[in-house]
Design a protein around this motif. Structure first.
Motif, PDB file in Angstrom:
ATOM      1  N   GLN A 120       4.105   6.048  -1.993  1.00 26.00           N
ATOM      2  CA  GLN A 120       3.065   6.464  -2.922  1.00 26.00           C
ATOM      3  C   GLN A 120       3.367   7.814  -3.557  1.00 26.00           C
ATOM      4  O   GLN A 120       2.979   8.072  -4.695  1.00 26.00           O
ATOM      5  CB  GLN A 120       1.713   6.440  -2.227  1.00 26.00           C
ATOM      6  CG  GLN A 120       1.190   5.004  -2.159  1.00 26.00           C
ATOM      7  CD  GLN A 120       0.040   4.835  -1.218  1.00 26.00           C
ATOM      8  OE1 GLN A 120      -0.191   5.665  -0.340  1.00 26.00           O
ATOM      9  NE2 GLN A 120      -0.717   3.753  -1.383  1.00 26.00           N
ATOM     10  N   ARG A 135     -10.738   4.648  -3.611  1.00 29.04           N
ATOM     11  CA  ARG A 135     -10.129   3.555  -4.364  1.00 29.04           C
ATOM     12  C   ARG A 135     -10.185   2.243  -3.585  1.00 29.04           C
ATOM     13  O   ARG A 135     -10.579   1.202  -4.111  1.00 29.04           O
ATOM     14  CB  ARG A 135      -8.675   3.898  -4.680  1.00 29.04           C
ATOM     15  CG  ARG A 135      -7.949   2.817  -5.446  1.00 29.04           C
ATOM     16  CD  ARG A 135      -6.509   3.209  -5.729  1.00 29.04           C
ATOM     17  NE  ARG A 135      -5.791   2.104  -6.323  1.00 29.04           N
ATOM     18  CZ  ARG A 135      -5.232   1.129  -5.625  1.00 29.04           C
ATOM     19  NH1 ARG A 135      -5.296   1.137  -4.310  1.00 29.04           N
ATOM     20  NH2 ARG A 135      -4.601   0.153  -6.247  1.00 29.04           N
ATOM     21  N   GLU A 144       3.200   6.581   2.670  1.00 31.31           N
ATOM     22  CA  GLU A 144       3.008   7.856   1.981  1.00 31.31           C
ATOM     23  C   GLU A 144       4.214   8.210   1.105  1.00 31.31           C
ATOM     24  O   GLU A 144       4.061   8.734  -0.001  1.00 31.31           O
ATOM     25  CB  GLU A 144       2.767   8.980   2.994  1.00 31.31           C
ATOM     26  CG  GLU A 144       1.380   8.988   3.613  1.00 31.31           C
ATOM     27  CD  GLU A 144       1.195   7.914   4.682  1.00 31.31           C
ATOM     28  OE1 GLU A 144       2.205   7.277   5.081  1.00 31.31           O
ATOM     29  OE2 GLU A 144       0.047   7.700   5.121  1.00 31.31           O
ATOM     30  N   ALA A 154      -4.750  11.371  -0.021  1.00 29.16           N
ATOM     31  CA  ALA A 154      -5.450  10.698   1.071  1.00 29.16           C
ATOM     32  C   ALA A 154      -6.977  10.669   0.960  1.00 29.16           C
ATOM     33  O   ALA A 154      -7.571   9.607   1.123  1.00 29.16           O
ATOM     34  CB  ALA A 154      -5.023  11.294   2.402  1.00 29.16           C
ATOM     35  N   ARG A 170      -7.845   8.091  -1.514  1.00 32.18           N
ATOM     36  CA  ARG A 170      -7.353   6.740  -1.245  1.00 32.18           C
ATOM     37  C   ARG A 170      -8.489   5.828  -0.807  1.00 32.18           C
ATOM     38  O   ARG A 170      -8.616   4.697  -1.247  1.00 32.18           O
ATOM     39  CB  ARG A 170      -6.286   6.804  -0.166  1.00 32.18           C
ATOM     40  CG  ARG A 170      -5.587   5.499   0.070  1.00 32.18           C
ATOM     41  CD  ARG A 170      -4.127   5.689   0.420  1.00 32.18           C
ATOM     42  NE  ARG A 170      -3.916   6.802   1.332  1.00 32.18           N
ATOM     43  CZ  ARG A 170      -2.735   7.370   1.552  1.00 32.18           C
ATOM     44  NH1 ARG A 170      -1.681   6.935   0.920  1.00 32.18           N
ATOM     45  NH2 ARG A 170      -2.606   8.358   2.387  1.00 32.18           N
ATOM     46  N   ARG A 189      -4.176   6.755  -5.554  1.00 29.44           N
ATOM     47  CA  ARG A 189      -3.342   6.078  -4.564  1.00 29.44           C
ATOM     48  C   ARG A 189      -2.739   7.053  -3.574  1.00 29.44           C
ATOM     49  O   ARG A 189      -2.650   6.780  -2.382  1.00 29.44           O
ATOM     50  CB  ARG A 189      -2.169   5.376  -5.254  1.00 29.44           C
ATOM     51  CG  ARG A 189      -2.478   4.059  -5.882  1.00 29.44           C
ATOM     52  CD  ARG A 189      -1.165   3.485  -6.427  1.00 29.44           C
ATOM     53  NE  ARG A 189      -1.374   2.328  -7.251  1.00 29.44           N
ATOM     54  CZ  ARG A 189      -1.460   1.073  -6.781  1.00 29.44           C
ATOM     55  NH1 ARG A 189      -1.342   0.849  -5.488  1.00 29.44           N
ATOM     56  NH2 ARG A 189      -1.653   0.071  -7.594  1.00 29.44           N
ATOM     57  N   GLU A 212      -1.674  -0.786   3.470  1.00 25.92           N
ATOM     58  CA  GLU A 212      -2.786   0.126   3.231  1.00 25.92           C
ATOM     59  C   GLU A 212      -4.108  -0.416   3.764  1.00 25.92           C
ATOM     60  O   GLU A 212      -4.927   0.329   4.307  1.00 25.92           O
ATOM     61  CB  GLU A 212      -2.901   0.329   1.715  1.00 25.92           C
ATOM     62  CG  GLU A 212      -3.739   1.496   1.297  1.00 25.92           C
ATOM     63  CD  GLU A 212      -3.750   1.617  -0.214  1.00 25.92           C
ATOM     64  OE1 GLU A 212      -3.541   0.600  -0.904  1.00 25.92           O
ATOM     65  OE2 GLU A 212      -3.983   2.735  -0.707  1.00 25.92           O
TER      66      GLU A 212
END
Lengths: 215, 215
Positions: free
Chosen positions: B128, A140, B125, A134, A137, A131, B187
């Motif tokens: 997370q 995922r 960010e 970056a 990310r 998560r 996201e």
DNA sequence: TGTACATCAGTGAACGCGCGTTCACTGATGTAC
DNA sequence: TGTACATCAGTGAACGCGCGTTCACTGATGTAC
């Protein structure tokens, strides 16, 4: 002036061929998983991983171009396991062509996903790294999108409906909520996992129940 | 042999007193937020933050003992804003003592939480990082636990029920799912935020609807 | 209103360390004959 | 079955760099008189 984030190579380099090499490769992944628990994503380094795996750094570089590739391999393996759990569960209960049967067994899905994540050393940390880091990310996101579009297609098919935005976002939300529930159950030790997973499955059931009555 | 993760000092050192100092302090937080976007949690450093804030590193150390304290300040500020959104929304619709009214306006809550997170540079960010960075994880957990136990207490009170494990985990799950929904909306740009937040609120509504009928 | 002084704020320079990465190399493994 | 050889696997040493952190310091701000 803003530094543009450079794209990072995530692919592996040489694949291990001999037995010894496979052990080394697995050792790197195990060491990385342990270190994710012990020092965290922000502190993990190729040096630390190599040291814990009992090899020298250049040996690690033989298989991975950088630390992100290691994390990526770790994350991809775990996501694969999770996706397999989902697909098996889905196919199993879909056999009768009855969505209600799927709904009745959501807890089982959550529990199995929970188990498979818990069994992996650093499972929670891996998922959270996916998560927060970056370059990972997107990996995922892509995986979750794939699974949810499959879900959307099949559900739409069974219900004789078109795959519209509505059903797509419903599927997307379901997948995301499912993982969020599993992660919470792994993270929070003030309430028992079973209870949280129970409640989680009740939530997903209630959500889809309304949809099935309406549709 | 496992390295025990050392506890990290998260508290700030000197509070800024003069005007100039306040600007410096804010500049540090802004720079950190930008860097979280540009280089990510795993790459952010006190050196980078100081450079981008246009100060020297010892000036940063005047206010923060380490980079975790910076991230903590950033995260605490954002969680405060989010919690304020929740509390205002909750108090507003609770006035009539009718839980149904709360349920009918869940979308509004999600949208406002979404907005407040989006307005903060690096909001996603930051959130997370709170999940993935261990010393911060507990801060986030504590905050979510606090909010959900408040929710559980009030709901139990209105419904004339005791605060049992069941209602506690229901509240906990609601809060966690709410944030997961907001984060997904931030996201994923393949589906519109509004649609995802709509679906999210439908999910939470369906979940609580069943509870209220049963209870 | 002016200035001396205390306190607050920020600097420049330095440190030892672990980082990622590369090199030419030695050693291990497997196989062709 | 034995060995020479090609390929695979891992090493030791080295590099420049950015990291976190501290020091004695200069400069800025605010206020007592």
């Amino acid at each position: 002036m803003a530094a543009v984030r450079q794209s990072v190579e995530l692919l592996e380099k040489n694949k291990p061929q001999q037995e010894r090499a496979k052990r080394t490769y697995e050792g790197i992944l195990s060491a990385a998983a342990e270190l994710l628990v012990d020092v965290g994503v922000e502190r993990i380094s190729t040096n630390l991983v190599a040291e814990r795996a009992g090899i020298t750094v250049p040996a690690l570089y033989r298989y991975f171009p950088n630390k992100y590739a290691v994390l990526n391999a770790l994350g991809a393996a775990l996501m694969d396991k999770q996706n397999t759990v989902f697909e098996k569960w889905f196919d199993h209960y879909l056999e009768l062509g009855d969505l209600q049967l799927l709904l009745d067994n959501v807890y089982e899905l959550l529990k199995r996903t929970y188990d498979v994540t818990r069994e992996q050393v650093g499972g929670l940390e891996i998922v959270q790294a996916l998560r927060a880091v970056a370059p990972l990310r997107e990996v995922r996101l892509a995986s979750n999108r794939l699974v949810s579009s499959q879900l959307a297609m099949i559900v739409a098919d069974v219900m004789g409906q078109p795959v519209d935005e509505r059903i797509q976002s419903q599927a997307r939300l379901t997948i995301e909520a499912g993982y969020a529930i599993v992660e919470m159950a792994l993270e929070d030790d003030s309430l028992t996992p079973e209870l949280l997973l129970r409640e989680g499955s009740r939530m997903l059931q209630a959500y889809w129940q309304g949809f099935m009555r309406a549709g």
